[in-house]
Design an enzyme around this catalytic site. Structure first.
Site, PDB file in Angstrom:
ATOM      1  N   GLN A 194       0.399   0.494   5.961  1.00 19.35           N
ATOM      2  CA  GLN A 194      -0.972   0.052   5.344  1.00 19.35           C
ATOM      3  C   GLN A 194      -0.885   0.778   4.130  1.00 19.35           C
ATOM      4  O   GLN A 194      -1.615   1.804   4.391  1.00 19.35           O
ATOM      5  CB  GLN A 194      -2.415   0.118   6.351  1.00 19.35           C
ATOM      6  N   SER A 241       5.205  10.235   2.281  1.00 24.52           N
ATOM      7  CA  SER A 241       4.497   9.990   1.212  1.00 24.52           C
ATOM      8  C   SER A 241       3.839  11.364   0.464  1.00 24.52           C
ATOM      9  O   SER A 241       3.588  12.441   0.995  1.00 24.52           O
ATOM     10  CB  SER A 241       2.951   9.199   1.307  1.00 24.52           C
ATOM     11  N   GLU A 243       1.262  11.661  -0.854  1.00 20.66           N
ATOM     12  CA  GLU A 243      -0.316  11.872  -0.728  1.00 20.66           C
ATOM     13  C   GLU A 243      -0.073  12.768   0.516  1.00 20.66           C
ATOM     14  O   GLU A 243      -1.490  13.473   0.543  1.00 20.66           O
ATOM     15  CB  GLU A 243      -0.602  10.206   0.322  1.00 20.66           C
ATOM     16  N   TYR A 264      -4.889   7.181   5.033  1.00 19.83           N
ATOM     17  CA  TYR A 264      -3.950   6.917   5.033  1.00 19.83           C
ATOM     18  C   TYR A 264      -2.648   8.565   4.726  1.00 19.83           C
ATOM     19  O   TYR A 264      -2.314   7.956   6.101  1.00 19.83           O
ATOM     20  CB  TYR A 264      -3.175   6.275   3.437  1.00 19.83           C
TER      21      TYR A 264
HETATM   22  C1  LIG Z   1       2.964   7.890  -3.352  1.00 26.11           C
HETATM   23  C2  LIG Z   1       2.146   7.349  -2.735  1.00 26.11           C
HETATM   24  O1  LIG Z   1       1.971   6.612  -3.672  1.00 26.11           O
HETATM   25  C3  LIG Z   1       0.691   5.751  -3.620  1.00 26.11           C
HETATM   26  O2  LIG Z   1      -0.444   5.522  -3.934  1.00 26.11           O
HETATM   27  P1  LIG Z   1      -1.225   6.358  -5.041  1.00 26.11           P
HETATM   28  O3  LIG Z   1      -1.265   7.767  -5.537  1.00 26.11           O
HETATM   29  O4  LIG Z   1      -3.082   6.369  -4.924  1.00 26.11           O
HETATM   30  O5  LIG Z   1      -1.413   4.842  -6.013  1.00 26.11           O
HETATM   31  P2  LIG Z   1      -2.361   3.954  -6.859  1.00 26.11           P
HETATM   32  O6  LIG Z   1      -1.941   3.497  -7.618  1.00 26.11           O
HETATM   33  O7  LIG Z   1      -3.064   3.489  -5.531  1.00 26.11           O
HETATM   34  O8  LIG Z   1      -2.736   5.585  -7.706  1.00 26.11           O
HETATM   35  C4  LIG Z   1      -2.583   6.384  -8.546  1.00 26.11           C
HETATM   36  C5  LIG Z   1      -3.645   6.860  -8.967  1.00 26.11           C
HETATM   37  O9  LIG Z   1      -4.516   5.864 -10.029  1.00 26.11           O
HETATM   38  C6  LIG Z   1      -6.212   6.301  -9.996  1.00 26.11           C
HETATM   39  N1  LIG Z   1      -6.853   4.572 -10.129  1.00 26.11           N
HETATM   40  C7  LIG Z   1      -7.344   5.197 -10.804  1.00 26.11           C
HETATM   41  N2  LIG Z   1      -8.045   3.744 -11.648  1.00 26.11           N
HETATM   42  C8  LIG Z   1      -7.272   2.712 -10.231  1.00 26.11           C
HETATM   43  C9  LIG Z   1      -7.245   1.709 -10.528  1.00 26.11           C
HETATM   44  O10 LIG Z   1      -7.802   0.619 -10.567  1.00 26.11           O
HETATM   45  N3  LIG Z   1      -6.271   1.226  -8.419  1.00 26.11           N
HETATM   46  C10 LIG Z   1      -5.618   2.234  -7.808  1.00 26.11           C
HETATM   47  N4  LIG Z   1      -5.017   1.371  -7.147  1.00 26.11           N
HETATM   48  N5  LIG Z   1      -5.790   3.789  -8.319  1.00 26.11           N
HETATM   49  C11 LIG Z   1      -6.407   3.693  -9.666  1.00 26.11           C
HETATM   50  C12 LIG Z   1      -6.055   6.670  -8.334  1.00 26.11           C
HETATM   51  O11 LIG Z   1      -7.289   6.993  -8.218  1.00 26.11           O
HETATM   52  C13 LIG Z   1      -4.470   7.483  -7.700  1.00 26.11           C
HETATM   53  O12 LIG Z   1      -5.034   8.636  -8.304  1.00 26.11           O
HETATM   54  C14 LIG Z   1       1.200   4.508  -2.727  1.00 26.11           C
HETATM   55  O13 LIG Z   1       2.319   3.569  -2.499  1.00 26.11           O
HETATM   56  C15 LIG Z   1       1.273   5.010  -1.118  1.00 26.11           C
HETATM   57  O14 LIG Z   1       1.429   4.622  -0.421  1.00 26.11           O
HETATM   58  C16 LIG Z   1       1.536   6.157  -1.414  1.00 26.11           C
HETATM   59  O15 LIG Z   1       1.931   6.995  -0.369  1.00 26.11           O
END
Ligand SMILES: C[C@H]1O[C@H](OP(=O)(O)OP(=O)(O)OC[C@H]2O[C@@H](n3cnc4c(=O)[nH]c(N)nc43)[C@H](O)[C@@H]2O)[C@@H](O)[C@@H](O)C1=O
Length: 452
Positions: A194, A241, A243, A264
Site C-alpha cells: 500500500q 523507500s 520515506e 507507510y
Molecule cells: C519514495 C516514496 O515516493 C512516494 O511517496 P511521496 O514522496 O509521498 O509521493 P507523493 O507523490 O504522494 O508526494 C510527494 C510530495 O508532494 C506533496 N504534495 C502536494 N500536493 C499533493 C497532492 O495533491 N497529492 C500528493 N500525492 N502529494 C502532494 C506531498 O505532500 C509530498 O511531500 C511513494 O511512491 C512512496 O511509496 C515512496 O516510497
C-alpha cells in the site's frame, strides 16, 4: 467483434463528430493500441471493448488487436481463466540462462506487485533478459492489470508465455509458500505495497499488515522454502523507500539514520530491518533497495507528479481547469522508474547481498515540478493551481535528496533520464492520453471525470 464495430449504427452516427475531434490523433498501425485504449487509466477497459468504439479512431489493425484483447478480457475467476502472458517477441537472452544437465534453462523471477508501475517495468526488463517471470496478483472485482496488458499473449500459445500470473496476497502466508514451492524462482522481488503515504494515515493497520508484516511473511516463506528444498541460491529483493529517512536532513545515504514520518514509512523501516535480520540470521541472499521517488507515465494518478502531468494534459485540451494540490514546498529526488528497476536487478547479480540507495542526487520542489510541467505546454501553473488543505499530511517529509555514490561505484548504475526529461516524457504522454480521452468524452463514451 470487428463486424459489430464496423456495422454499429451508434458508431456511424458519431463518426463525423469524432473525425473532427480526432484530427490530431495518429491512428496509423504503428501507433500502439495502448495509446488508444489502455492508456486511459482507471477506465474499465473491458467495458470499452464491448462498446461500439468509434471507427474513426480505429483502423483495421487496431480493430484486430481489440478483437484479440477482447478475447482475453474475460473475468478471471481462476488461474485457468487467466492464462499465462508473455511478450511473443522476446527471446531469452544470455544474462538469464542457467545450464542444468546440459540444458539451457531460463532464470525464473517471482514478483509481488507486478501490476504496479515498478512491477510492469521490471517485468519488461526481465523478459528482455530472457527470464521467465511470475507475478503474484491480488484478486479484485475490477481488472488491475492495465500496466501489463501490452505483454499479454494468446493463451493458446502458452508454450511461448514467459510471464505468468498467479493469485496470492502478502497477507496470506500460505499462498506465498505455495507459489514459491511451485515456481522455484531464482529471484524474488517484493514490490507489493500500500504505497501511498497520505493514504497510510487513513488505513494504518492495513498498511502495516501488507508493507511490514507482508515482507516478513514473504521472507519467512523464502526461508522455509530453502530449508525444505535446499534451494539456497534463491535471492530476495526488498523494495525500500526514501520515506524511511523522513525528517533526517539530506543528503541521505545507506548510513543515514531513519526517522519515518508516516505509518507507510514506519512499515517500510520494519520491512527493511526484517530483511537485514533474515540476511544476518539465516544467511539469506537478501537486499534492500532504498529507492528515492521514481516516476513515469505509468505512475498512479494520485501521486503528485502524475497528478500534475495528467492535469496539464487535460487542461491543455479543455477537459479540466483547476488542479487542487497540497504542500508545494516539499522537495523530492525524482528519477525515472524504468532506470530504477535495472538497479534492483543489479543488486541481485552481486556476489554478496547488501543495501543500496538509488537516487538521481538532484532535488526539486513540487512547485518546480509545476513550473516545468505547465511551462512545457506554454501554461502558467498559477492560473490553475488551487491549494486544498485536504492534501496536506499530518506529518510531512520536507526534503529528500539521495547520495547514491555506493550504488554508482559498486553496481556501476547511474540514472539515464534527468528531471526535465522525465517531466517532458510524462507531459507528452499525458497530452496524448487527454486527446484520446477527449475524443471519447465528446462522443459520449466516457465522462470528463474530475481529478483524483
Ligand atoms: C519514495 C516514496 O515516493 C512516494 O511517496 P511521496 O514522496 O509521498 O509521493 P507523493 O507523490 O504522494 O508526494 C510527494 C510530495 O508532494 C506533496 N504534495 C502536494 N500536493 C499533493 C497532492 O495533491 N497529492 C500528493 N500525492 N502529494 C502532494 C506531498 O505532500 C509530498 O511531500 C511513494 O511512491 C512512496 O511509496 C515512496 O516510497
Amino acid at each position: 467483434m470487428c463486424a459489430h464495430l464496423a456495422n454499429n449504427t451508434t458508431a456511424s452516427i458519431l463518426k463525423a463528430k469524432i473525425v473532427n475531434s480526432a484530427q490530431n490523433i495518429d491512428t496509423s498501425p504503428s501507433t500502439p493500441l495502448t495509446f488508444l485504449i489502455f492508456h486511459l487509466p482507471y477506465t474499465d477497459h473491458s467495458t470499452l471493448l464491448h462498446r461500439p468504439l468509434p471507427p474513426a479512431i480505429l483502423n483495421p489493425f487496431h480493430q484486430q488487436q481489440i478483437h484479440r484483447l477482447a478475447l482475453y478480457q474475460k473475468p478471471i475467476n481462476s488461474i485457468s481463466d487467466r492464462p499465462s502472458m508473455a511478450s511473443e517477441t522476446n527471446q531469452p537472452g544470455s544474462d538469464s540462462t542457467t545450464p542444468v544437465n546440459g540444458e539451457i534453462k531460463p532464470k525464473i523471477a517471482l514478483i509481488t506487485g507486478i501490476t504496479g508501475q515498478d512491477g510492469s517495468y521490471l517485468t519488461e526488463f526481465l523478459l528482455d533478459k530472457g527470464y521467465e517471470v511470475h507475478g503474484l496478483i491480488r484478486r479484485s472485482s475490477n481488472f488491475n492489470t492495465q500496466r501489463i496488458n501490452h505483454i499479454y499473449i494468446d493463451p493458446h500459445n502458452a508454450h511461448k508465455a514467459r510471464m505468468k500470473l498467479h493469485y496470492a496476497d502478502l497477507s496470506d502466508a500460505s499462498s506465498l509458500r505455495r507459489w514459491l514451492d511451485t515456481i522455484n524462482p531464482d529471484e524474488v522481488y517484493n514490490l507489493a505495497a500500500q504505497s501511498h503515504v497520505a493514504v497510510s494515515f487513513e488505513i494504518p493497520d492495513y498498511t502495516a499488515d501488507v508493507v511490514a508484516t507482508g515482507a516478513l511473511r514473504l521472507l519467512e516463506a523464502v526461508r522455509s522454502h530453502i530449508a525444505a528444498t535446499g534451494r539456497s541460491q534463491i535471492k530476495y529483493y526488498q523494495a525500500g523507500s526514501s520515506e524511511m529517512f523522513g525528517s533526517t536532513p539530506p543528503p541521505q545515504s545507506e548510513t543515514t539514520p531513519f526517522h519515518p514520518r508516516s505509518p507507510y514509512a514506519a512499515s517500510k523501516c520494519a520491512a527493511h530491518w526484517y530483511t537485514v535480520n533474515y540476511r544476518e540470521a539465516y544467511g539469506l541472499y537478501a537486499c534492500n533497495g532504498i529507492l528515492f521517488n521514481h516516476e513515469s507515465p505509468r505512475r498512479g494518478e494520485n501521486f503528485v507528479t502524475r497528478k500534475i502531468t495528467r492535469a496539464v494534459g487535460r487542461i491543455k485540451v479543455g477537459l479540466q481547469n483547476k488542479l487542487f494540490l497540497g504542500n508545494l514546498q516539499a522537495s523530492r529526488d525524482w528519477g525515472f522508474a524504468g532506470d530504477y528497476v535495472e538497479a534492483m536487478w543489479m543488486m541481485l547479480q552481486q556476489e554478496k547481498p547488501d543495501d543500496y540507495v538509488v537516487a538521481t542526487e538532484e532535488s526539486h520542489t513540487v512547485e518546480e515540478f509545476l513550473e516545468v510541467a505547465f511551462g512545457y505546454v506554454g501554461l502558467n501553473w498559477k492560473d490553475h493551481v488551487v491549494i486544498d488543505k485536504r492534501y496536506f499530511r499530518p506529518a510531512e517529509v520536507d526534503n529528500l535528496k539521495g547520495d547514491s555514490s555506493k550504488t554508482r561505484k559498486v553496481l556501476g548504475w547511474k540514472p539515464k533520464v534527468g528531471f526535465e526529461q522525465l517531466v517532458k516524457m510524462m507531459v507528452e504522454e499525458d497530452i496524448d492520453l487527454a486527446k484520446r480521452e477527449k475524443v471519447l468524452v465528446d462522443a459520449g463514451f466516457m465522462d470528463a471525470q474530475q481529478q483524483p
